[in-house]
Design a protein around this motif. Structure first.
Motif, PDB file in Angstrom:
ATOM      1  N   LEU A  14     -10.469   5.341   8.858  1.00  0.00           N
ATOM      2  CA  LEU A  14     -10.223   5.382   7.405  1.00  0.00           C
ATOM      3  C   LEU A  14      -9.560   6.687   6.993  1.00  0.00           C
ATOM      4  O   LEU A  14      -8.693   6.707   6.112  1.00  0.00           O
ATOM      5  N   VAL A  15      -9.950   7.786   7.632  1.00  0.00           N
ATOM      6  CA  VAL A  15      -9.320   9.078   7.355  1.00  0.00           C
ATOM      7  C   VAL A  15      -7.832   9.014   7.705  1.00  0.00           C
ATOM      8  O   VAL A  15      -6.968   9.525   6.973  1.00  0.00           O
ATOM      9  N   GLU A  16      -7.524   8.366   8.814  1.00  0.00           N
ATOM     10  CA  GLU A  16      -6.118   8.221   9.205  1.00  0.00           C
ATOM     11  C   GLU A  16      -5.351   7.403   8.175  1.00  0.00           C
ATOM     12  O   GLU A  16      -4.186   7.716   7.858  1.00  0.00           O
ATOM     13  N   GLU A  17      -5.969   6.362   7.636  1.00  0.00           N
ATOM     14  CA  GLU A  17      -5.311   5.559   6.609  1.00  0.00           C
ATOM     15  C   GLU A  17      -5.008   6.403   5.376  1.00  0.00           C
ATOM     16  O   GLU A  17      -3.923   6.319   4.795  1.00  0.00           O
ATOM     17  N   ILE A  18      -5.961   7.231   4.974  1.00  0.00           N
ATOM     18  CA  ILE A  18      -5.744   8.108   3.823  1.00  0.00           C
ATOM     19  C   ILE A  18      -4.589   9.064   4.098  1.00  0.00           C
ATOM     20  O   ILE A  18      -3.701   9.272   3.251  1.00  0.00           O
ATOM     21  N   ALA A  19      -4.556   9.640   5.288  1.00  0.00           N
ATOM     22  CA  ALA A  19      -3.531  10.633   5.614  1.00  0.00           C
ATOM     23  C   ALA A  19      -2.135  10.028   5.556  1.00  0.00           C
ATOM     24  O   ALA A  19      -1.215  10.587   4.953  1.00  0.00           O
ATOM     25  N   ARG A  20      -1.965   8.859   6.168  1.00  0.00           N
ATOM     26  CA  ARG A  20      -0.603   8.308   6.242  1.00  0.00           C
ATOM     27  C   ARG A  20      -0.142   7.734   4.896  1.00  0.00           C
ATOM     28  O   ARG A  20       1.040   7.791   4.571  1.00  0.00           O
ATOM     29  N   ALA A  66       0.835  -1.213   0.000  1.00  0.00           N
ATOM     30  CA  ALA A  66       0.000   0.000   0.000  1.00  0.00           C
ATOM     31  C   ALA A  66       0.857   1.245   0.000  1.00  0.00           C
ATOM     32  O   ALA A  66       0.561   2.227  -0.697  1.00  0.00           O
ATOM     33  N   LEU A  67       1.954   1.253   0.771  1.00  0.00           N
ATOM     34  CA  LEU A  67       2.825   2.430   0.835  1.00  0.00           C
ATOM     35  C   LEU A  67       3.545   2.664  -0.488  1.00  0.00           C
ATOM     36  O   LEU A  67       3.814   3.807  -0.875  1.00  0.00           O
ATOM     37  N   LEU A  68       3.875   1.579  -1.203  1.00  0.00           N
ATOM     38  CA  LEU A  68       4.593   1.702  -2.470  1.00  0.00           C
ATOM     39  C   LEU A  68       3.659   1.812  -3.668  1.00  0.00           C
ATOM     40  O   LEU A  68       4.116   2.004  -4.795  1.00  0.00           O
ATOM     41  N   GLY A  69       2.352   1.661  -3.422  1.00  0.00           N
ATOM     42  CA  GLY A  69       1.395   1.750  -4.522  1.00  0.00           C
ATOM     43  C   GLY A  69       1.478   0.587  -5.476  1.00  0.00           C
ATOM     44  O   GLY A  69       1.270   0.743  -6.682  1.00  0.00           O
ATOM     45  N   THR A  70       1.783  -0.597  -4.948  1.00  0.00           N
ATOM     46  CA  THR A  70       1.890  -1.788  -5.784  1.00  0.00           C
ATOM     47  C   THR A  70       1.026  -2.884  -5.195  1.00  0.00           C
ATOM     48  O   THR A  70       0.242  -2.659  -4.269  1.00  0.00           O
ATOM     49  N   ASN A  71       1.161  -4.089  -5.698  1.00  0.00           N
ATOM     50  CA  ASN A  71       0.375  -5.222  -5.227  1.00  0.00           C
ATOM     51  C   ASN A  71       1.273  -6.205  -4.484  1.00  0.00           C
ATOM     52  O   ASN A  71       2.477  -6.275  -4.727  1.00  0.00           O
ATOM     53  N   VAL A  97      -7.890   9.146  -6.074  1.00  0.00           N
ATOM     54  CA  VAL A  97      -6.677   8.850  -5.298  1.00  0.00           C
ATOM     55  C   VAL A  97      -7.045   8.099  -4.029  1.00  0.00           C
ATOM     56  O   VAL A  97      -6.403   7.101  -3.664  1.00  0.00           O
ATOM     57  N   MET A  98      -8.100   8.548  -3.331  1.00  0.00           N
ATOM     58  CA  MET A  98      -8.518   7.870  -2.107  1.00  0.00           C
ATOM     59  C   MET A  98      -8.981   6.451  -2.404  1.00  0.00           C
ATOM     60  O   MET A  98      -8.683   5.509  -1.651  1.00  0.00           O
ATOM     61  N   ARG A  99      -9.690   6.276  -3.517  1.00  0.00           N
ATOM     62  CA  ARG A  99     -10.167   4.945  -3.881  1.00  0.00           C
ATOM     63  C   ARG A  99      -8.982   4.015  -4.163  1.00  0.00           C
ATOM     64  O   ARG A  99      -8.972   2.846  -3.747  1.00  0.00           O
ATOM     65  N   ASP A 100      -7.955   4.538  -4.840  1.00  0.00           N
ATOM     66  CA  ASP A 100      -6.771   3.725  -5.123  1.00  0.00           C
ATOM     67  C   ASP A 100      -6.026   3.349  -3.839  1.00  0.00           C
ATOM     68  O   ASP A 100      -5.503   2.232  -3.717  1.00  0.00           O
ATOM     69  N   LEU A 101      -5.968   4.265  -2.884  1.00  0.00           N
ATOM     70  CA  LEU A 101      -5.290   3.979  -1.610  1.00  0.00           C
ATOM     71  C   LEU A 101      -6.001   2.853  -0.872  1.00  0.00           C
ATOM     72  O   LEU A 101      -5.354   1.964  -0.296  1.00  0.00           O
ATOM     73  N   PHE A 102      -7.319   2.878  -0.885  1.00  0.00           N
ATOM     74  CA  PHE A 102      -8.071   1.796  -0.239  1.00  0.00           C
ATOM     75  C   PHE A 102      -7.838   0.468  -0.958  1.00  0.00           C
ATOM     76  O   PHE A 102      -7.671  -0.580  -0.319  1.00  0.00           O
ATOM     77  N   ARG A 103      -7.807   0.515  -2.273  1.00  0.00           N
ATOM     78  CA  ARG A 103      -7.574  -0.718  -3.030  1.00  0.00           C
ATOM     79  C   ARG A 103      -6.185  -1.280  -2.765  1.00  0.00           C
ATOM     80  O   ARG A 103      -6.001  -2.493  -2.694  1.00  0.00           O
ATOM     81  N   ASN A 104      -5.195  -0.383  -2.651  1.00  0.00           N
ATOM     82  CA  ASN A 104      -3.844  -0.841  -2.330  1.00  0.00           C
ATOM     83  C   ASN A 104      -3.788  -1.556  -0.985  1.00  0.00           C
ATOM     84  O   ASN A 104      -2.973  -2.461  -0.781  1.00  0.00           O
ATOM     85  N   LEU A 105      -4.650  -1.150  -0.050  1.00  0.00           N
ATOM     86  CA  LEU A 105      -4.713  -1.793   1.265  1.00  0.00           C
ATOM     87  C   LEU A 105      -5.468  -3.116   1.222  1.00  0.00           C
ATOM     88  O   LEU A 105      -5.501  -3.848   2.215  1.00  0.00           O
ATOM     89  N   GLY A 106      -6.105  -3.400   0.087  1.00  0.00           N
ATOM     90  CA  GLY A 106      -6.913  -4.606  -0.008  1.00  0.00           C
ATOM     91  C   GLY A 106      -8.336  -4.392   0.431  1.00  0.00           C
ATOM     92  O   GLY A 106      -9.063  -5.363   0.692  1.00  0.00           O
ATOM     93  N   PHE A 107      -8.776  -3.120   0.552  1.00  0.00           N
ATOM     94  CA  PHE A 107     -10.147  -2.806   0.925  1.00  0.00           C
ATOM     95  C   PHE A 107     -11.007  -2.713  -0.336  1.00  0.00           C
ATOM     96  O   PHE A 107     -10.538  -2.259  -1.385  1.00  0.00           O
ATOM     97  N   THR A 108     -12.255  -3.103  -0.204  1.00  0.00           N
ATOM     98  CA  THR A 108     -13.201  -3.001  -1.315  1.00  0.00           C
ATOM     99  C   THR A 108     -14.093  -1.796  -1.095  1.00  0.00           C
ATOM    100  O   THR A 108     -14.619  -1.598   0.005  1.00  0.00           O
ATOM    101  N   VAL A 109     -14.264  -0.958  -2.142  1.00  0.00           N
ATOM    102  CA  VAL A 109     -15.041   0.275  -2.039  1.00  0.00           C
ATOM    103  C   VAL A 109     -16.300   0.143  -2.886  1.00  0.00           C
ATOM    104  O   VAL A 109     -16.241  -0.206  -4.069  1.00  0.00           O
TER     105      VAL A 109
END
Length: 810
Positions: A470-476, A188-193, A434-446
């Motif tokens: 979730l807001v904290e996840e987006i921020a970090r 998630a931090l690197l934006g990869t899978n 961008v927020m949707r992609d961050l959640f997907r990188n974490l393995g969350f479904t939106v």
């Protein structure tokens, strides 16, 4: 949590980022990395070699001359003094020019006249942590497995080309106590899978399991067990041993090593039992029985209580659930069939059991923080895969299971999320995509639901349950450095203290002026410390509110009284050679409004004071024990400054001395207590004569006048009349002063009255005492006459005579 960089790289592509850069990335994302340590402590030029021949040194009894094949095209002659050297063993060989930890370089040498071209190495000489090795590998040469290829660089063989990241996890991030959790986090931090498998696929026999599982306690919601035969206690492969050691775990044998390996990989603790030791092939998860004992794997006999969860068979306990296995079911050299356990145990129960027995393990640490229900079965299957692959294990039947966590709600949760609210909270215009992609990188479904999103959070993230999470996840993940600094907007008001804050500030200044020290204590305590207060059964102070997740057994309930807290401070100081002291605290006590608890408890704010030990020597007085009047003087100075008139009445509370304590009241309302601590209570806290006082903050606020009244200084002189009255010994002087105050309400010229002497002895009857009173008179507009003062004096005498049968002393 120590984690291997190479192990992580198997599940996340880390080719473009160094270990140090990864550490910075994790730290900026909220997972602080305390350090990055290379496994290779400076080893170069060391290869795998085999001792071909060996003979005694001609001039030294303790040295041997070895002919070693290190893959160099010729045999090397190396002189070695290790006791375990012998032909046929494979060992690390430091060639000429090699370097070892500590900047040690290997050169050609002559030992007692015999040339030596290199060195055969021990584990410590190549930088291995000998604390994690078996005893046989810590003395003498480090013996390599037979399949080690001669001439191969030892760094490659022992997987020393790795780095260890020491991740300092916060208590809420239990998901990162595994390679699996960190892999998702890094991806998630690197934006990869991540390539970490979501499930483990393993074909099991279509037959019932040889064992049965029974759940007899609510503190276990899931228990899976699988039986494997043809598995013995043999060493695990070198790569697994090295990976475990990199993570700080001692290798034991293939069965234990596989369970530990899977625990580090999936975050799910496992345990292996010798199947032959389980009576009736039945596993029972239950509470321990009164007086039950169990010898654990460390060889210590443990005395259990009914609060402890155990794994048992129909005859006996065989393990402490989530803490440690029993010696009676331990894997041994004769073991041929094992039962692998994977379960979800109650976190608070596991913590309490470990604390009571003084045990601490990696498995317990994970159970205490909560286990991912999705990992229970997958971890069991993964361990089975490895035992089949590495030890030739054969599965006997399917999985024996018993569970109470049936349902999708245990595997994921849906949390509502508003993108616009997130932008408002962060003060940053982050696009929806961008927020949707961050959640997907974490393995969350939106899932979009109009202006709000429904975010499906997997069970491996128990720390996320609110929109704020979730807001904290987006921020970090977006990056704190990418969020601009903005000033808050809104109306600005002039700061001012409210009535409570002003009162506490006055109290603090008044007490500090008297030489008292403010202390801060825990609001958490244990019920046992309240036994010293002498409370009867059913007393409200005994109804303490338990904590769901106590930090220790001594801090498991909320306090209902301040005396034990200050008593702990006093005892600590006295035991550290402090002669005495005067302390106070503004603290809260927590009282349940009903039992069992259905509503928020009442928080009672208290000003608690204690005087313990002795007053130190000074120019003005010798050392003496603190007494009741030290406390009474402090309280009177305090309440006088607040404009509150108080009276003292005899108190009847179990923790104060019955004859040296008083209830403090104002306008008929009890606002606190003061007195010498009851001798039995003081002894329980290891105190000598000590004094305790407390005032209720809410009551003080109610009794404090709204505004101060200022009077001009008198222009006319006042007068004083002294009276000596004989009264019964049981008459309280405070009650006499209260009666005089009633007279002063009728006669305004009587300004005040005070006691300046109490005498009992010669000249006074044995059942009486003489009380000397000073009456003060005054008037604003005239000088008083003797006649009008005498009239008031007679009214005072008459009132006291009528109320207390007082008479003038001759």
């Amino acid at each position: 949590m120590k984690v291997s960089y190479k192990w992580l790289s198997e599940y996340v592509d880390l080719r473009a980022i160094s270990p140090q850069q990864l550490a910075e990335k994790l730290t900026s994302g909220g997972l602080a990395v305390d350090g990055v340590e290379p496994r290779n402590q400076g080893v170069t030029g060391v290869v795998v070699g085999v001792v071909q021949e060996m003979e005694r040194h001609p001039d030294a009894d303790r040295l041997n001359v070895c002919q070693v094949d290190a893959g160099q095209g010729e045999l090397l002659q190396i002189v070695c003094g290790a006791q375990n050297v012998k032909p046929g063993i494979k060992v690390p060989v430091a060639l000429v020019g090699a370097k070892l930890p500590g900047d040690k370089e290997i050169k050609r040498a002559k030992l007692r006249g015999v040339a030596s071209s290199g060195m055969l190495c021990s584990a410590s000489e190549i930088g291995l942590d000998t604390r994690l090795l078996p005893q046989s590998q810590t003395s003498g040469l480090y013996i390599l497995p037979d399949d080690a290829v001669i001439g191969t660089d030892i760094v490659e063989v022992l997987h020393l080309d790795d780095f260890i990241l020491d991740v300092d996890l916060t208590p809420n991030r239990s998901d990162c106590l595994s390679v699996r959790g960190l892999a998702y986090e890094i991806a998630a931090l690197l934006g990869t899978n991540t390539t970490f498998p979501s499930e483990v696929s393993l074909q099991l026999p279509d037959a019932p399991s040889p064992v049965r599982v029974q759940l007899e306690s609510e503190r276990c919601v899931r228990y899976d067990a699988l039986v494997l035969g043809n598995v013995g206690s043999v060493p695990s492969p070198l790569w697994m041993q090295m990976r475990l050691m990199a993570m700080g775990v001692r290798p034991i044998d293939v069965i234990v090593d596989v369970t530990n390996y899977v625990m580090l990989e999936w975050g799910q603790p496992l345990h292996a039992f010798d199947a032959g030791t389980i009576a009736e092939s039945t596993i029972v998860v239950r509470q321990a029985r009164p007086g039950e004992t169990l010898i654990t794997l460390d060889g210590v006999e443990r005395h259990l209580d009914e609060d402890m969860l155990v794994i048992a068979d129909p005859v006996k306990a065989i393990g402490l659930a989530g803490v440690m296995g029993g010696a009676n079911s331990e894997i041994s050299l004769g073991t041929t069939s094992v039962v692998i356990e994977s379960a979800r145990f109650d976190a608070p129960s596991t913590r309490r059991t470990g604390q009571k027995l003084g045990l601490r393990s990696e498995a317990q640490q994970r159970f205490e923080k909560g286990i991912d229900p999705a990992a229970v079965r997958n971890a069991l299957l993964r361990a089975t895969q490895l035992l089949i692959e590495l030890a030739g294990g054969q599965v006997s039947g399917g999985v024996a299971t018993a569970q109470r966590d049936v349902g999708a709600s245990t595997l994921s949760r849906v949390v509502k999320f508003s993108p616009s609210r997130c932008r408002d909270l962060l003060g940053c215009d982050i696009p929806d995509e961008v927020m949707r992609d961050l959640f997907r990188n974490l393995g969350f479904t939106v899932t979009l639901e109009g202006a709000e999103w429904a975010v499906n959070v997997p069970s491996r993230r128990p720390d996320i349950s609110l929109q704020a999470d979730l807001v904290e996840e987006i921020a970090r993940l977006y990056g704190y450095d990418n969020i601009p600094s903005t000033l808050p907007t809104g109306p600005v008001t002039t700061a001012a203290r409210d009535a409570r804050q002003r009162l506490l500030e006055h109290v603090r200044n008044a007490l500090v002026t008297r030489g008292m020290y403010e202390v801060r204590t825990y609001a958490f305590t244990s019920p046992e410390v309240y036994e010293a207060l002498g409370l009867e059964e059913g007393h409200p102070l005994r109804k303490m509110i338990p904590l769901a997740y106590p930090m220790s057994d001594e801090r498991r309930v909320l306090r209902t009284h301040m005396l034990p807290s200050l008593g702990e401070v006093a005892r600590h100081n006295l035991s550290h050679r402090v002669d005495g002291g005067a302390i106070f605290e503004f603290g809260r006590c927590y009282e349940a409004r009903e039992w069992p608890i259905q509503t928020q408890p009442r928080e009672r704010e208290v000003i608690a004071m204690m005087w313990f030990g002795s007053v130190p020597d000074s120019l003005y007085e010798r050392a003496r024990a603190y007494d009741f009047f030290d406390a009474k003087g402090a309280i009177e100075q305090l309440v006088t400054g607040l404009g509150i008139a108080v009276q003292y009445e005899r108190a009847q509370v179990s923790w104060l001395h019955p004859g040296r304590s008083a209830a403090i009241s104002s306008n008929g309302v009890v606002i606190g207590y003061v007195g010498e601590i009851h001798p039995s209570t003081a002894a329980a806290y290891d105190l000598q004569t000590s004094v305790y006082a407390e005032l209720d903050v809410e009551m003080l606020l109610q009794q404090r006048p709204g505004a101060a009244t200022v009077e001009a200084l008198p222009r006319f002189p006042g007068a004083r009349r002294d009276l000596a009255l004989l009264v019964n010994k049981d008459v309280l002087v405070g009650q006499m002063l209260n009666e005089i105050s009633k007279v002063s309400q009728v006669h305004e010229i009587l300004r005040s009255a005070r006691v300046f002497d109490v005498y009992a002895g010669q000249g006074v009857a044995a059942d009486q005492k003489s009380v000397a009173l000073a009456l003060h008179f005054g008037a604003n507009e005239r000088t008083l006459t003797d006649a009008e003062m005498e009239e008031v004096v007679q009214d005072v005498i008459a009132s006291l005579q009528d109320k207390f049968d007082a008479r003038l002393r001759a």
